[in-house]
Scaffold this motif. Sequence first.
Motif, PDB file in Angstrom:
ATOM      1  N   VAL A  31      -9.102  -7.943   4.078  1.00 30.16           N
ATOM      2  CA  VAL A  31      -7.952  -8.614   3.465  1.00 30.16           C
ATOM      3  C   VAL A  31      -7.044  -9.138   4.582  1.00 30.16           C
ATOM      4  O   VAL A  31      -6.694  -8.396   5.496  1.00 30.16           O
ATOM      5  N   VAL A  32      -6.675 -10.419   4.483  1.00 33.18           N
ATOM      6  CA  VAL A  32      -5.689 -11.018   5.385  1.00 33.18           C
ATOM      7  C   VAL A  32      -4.492 -11.411   4.530  1.00 33.18           C
ATOM      8  O   VAL A  32      -4.650 -12.073   3.487  1.00 33.18           O
ATOM      9  N   LEU A  33      -3.296 -10.996   4.941  1.00 33.71           N
ATOM     10  CA  LEU A  33      -2.072 -11.288   4.197  1.00 33.71           C
ATOM     11  C   LEU A  33      -1.069 -11.992   5.107  1.00 33.71           C
ATOM     12  O   LEU A  33      -0.893 -11.602   6.253  1.00 33.71           O
ATOM     13  N   VAL A  34      -0.404 -13.011   4.573  1.00 29.54           N
ATOM     14  CA  VAL A  34       0.620 -13.739   5.324  1.00 29.54           C
ATOM     15  C   VAL A  34       1.879 -13.818   4.467  1.00 29.54           C
ATOM     16  O   VAL A  34       1.823 -14.269   3.312  1.00 29.54           O
ATOM     17  N   GLY A  35       2.999 -13.357   5.008  1.00 24.58           N
ATOM     18  CA  GLY A  35       4.262 -13.402   4.265  1.00 24.58           C
ATOM     19  C   GLY A  35       4.243 -12.561   3.010  1.00 24.58           C
ATOM     20  O   GLY A  35       4.893 -12.888   2.021  1.00 24.58           O
ATOM     21  N   ALA A  36       3.515 -11.453   3.046  1.00 24.15           N
ATOM     22  CA  ALA A  36       3.341 -10.621   1.854  1.00 24.15           C
ATOM     23  C   ALA A  36       4.563  -9.755   1.584  1.00 24.15           C
ATOM     24  O   ALA A  36       5.283  -9.368   2.491  1.00 24.15           O
ATOM     25  N   ASN A  37       4.770  -9.453   0.315  1.00 22.20           N
ATOM     26  CA  ASN A  37       5.908  -8.659  -0.132  1.00 22.20           C
ATOM     27  C   ASN A  37       5.514  -7.228  -0.436  1.00 22.20           C
ATOM     28  O   ASN A  37       4.548  -6.981  -1.146  1.00 22.20           O
ATOM     29  N   GLY A  38       6.303  -6.287   0.062  1.00 16.99           N
ATOM     30  CA  GLY A  38       6.095  -4.885  -0.254  1.00 16.99           C
ATOM     31  C   GLY A  38       7.059  -4.386  -1.312  1.00 16.99           C
ATOM     32  O   GLY A  38       7.030  -3.232  -1.683  1.00 16.99           O
ATOM     33  N   LEU A  39       7.920  -5.286  -1.791  1.00 18.71           N
ATOM     34  CA  LEU A  39       8.939  -4.916  -2.777  1.00 18.71           C
ATOM     35  C   LEU A  39       8.588  -5.497  -4.138  1.00 18.71           C
ATOM     36  O   LEU A  39       7.692  -6.320  -4.260  1.00 18.71           O
ATOM     37  N   SER A  40       9.331  -5.101  -5.161  1.00 19.93           N
ATOM     38  CA  SER A  40       9.077  -5.636  -6.496  1.00 19.93           C
ATOM     39  C   SER A  40       9.430  -7.127  -6.529  1.00 19.93           C
ATOM     40  O   SER A  40      10.291  -7.593  -5.775  1.00 19.93           O
ATOM     41  N   PRO A  41       8.772  -7.910  -7.390  1.00 25.85           N
ATOM     42  CA  PRO A  41       9.043  -9.344  -7.449  1.00 25.85           C
ATOM     43  C   PRO A  41      10.508  -9.686  -7.696  1.00 25.85           C
ATOM     44  O   PRO A  41      11.036 -10.611  -7.069  1.00 25.85           O
ATOM     45  N   LEU A  42      11.185  -8.961  -8.575  1.00 30.25           N
ATOM     46  CA  LEU A  42      12.578  -9.283  -8.866  1.00 30.25           C
ATOM     47  C   LEU A  42      13.475  -8.984  -7.663  1.00 30.25           C
ATOM     48  O   LEU A  42      14.367  -9.764  -7.331  1.00 30.25           O
ATOM     49  N   ARG A  43      13.229  -7.880  -7.007  1.00 24.70           N
ATOM     50  CA  ARG A  43      14.026  -7.529  -5.821  1.00 24.70           C
ATOM     51  C   ARG A  43      13.794  -8.556  -4.703  1.00 24.70           C
ATOM     52  O   ARG A  43      14.725  -8.975  -4.026  1.00 24.70           O
TER      53      ARG A  43
END
Length: 198
Positions: A31-43
């Motif tokens: 898996v390659v991720l760029v600019g990925a979020n570790g938080l909930s979408p709303l936050r």
Amino acid sequence: VDPAKVGIWGFSEGGWVAPIAASRSKDIAFVVLVGANGLSPLRQQTWAVAAGLRKAGVGGSLIDRAELNLYRTVADGGLFPEPYYDPAPTLAAVRQPVLSIWGTHDLLTPPQESPPVFSRALREGGNGHYVARFFPDADHAAHLTPDGGVTRLPELAPGYADLVGSWVKDVTAGRPPTTRSSGPAPVQASLTVPVDPP
């Protein structure tokens, strides 16, 4: 194509989706991720809008109260899909090698807060093949930015493409790198705030 050497690449919101796919399929090699979020979408979304407004010189009650409450209302009305999705349990279920990339001047993903969520969840899940890399003067998409993330230049951050290529080559050759983090610390002018359900 060797089906045992096929991986997935997730950008931005794909940073939520790609780990879901990887946690559900043994057919995904990496898996390659760029600019990925570790938080909930709303936050994440409330932070991104506030960060953009602050960069534009806006302050006061529009950011401190109105913007957050507007998004809370949108989510409460069912107009914001999966607002409270927690990516950590899914990340903990990812067993494949993971390469995560963030630009230090990301204005859409909290670049200081998201990486520790990934590291902690993958480590707690037993994944020992996780590499995090931060690129200086780069934005959400790992493109160069001359003004702290507002303007995206067409050029990719130096070394970004080479890193992805060499990392994938090593992983598919059976040499997944061990867990490590490198690059300059990201710039995040303000922290996210919880947006709790009503």
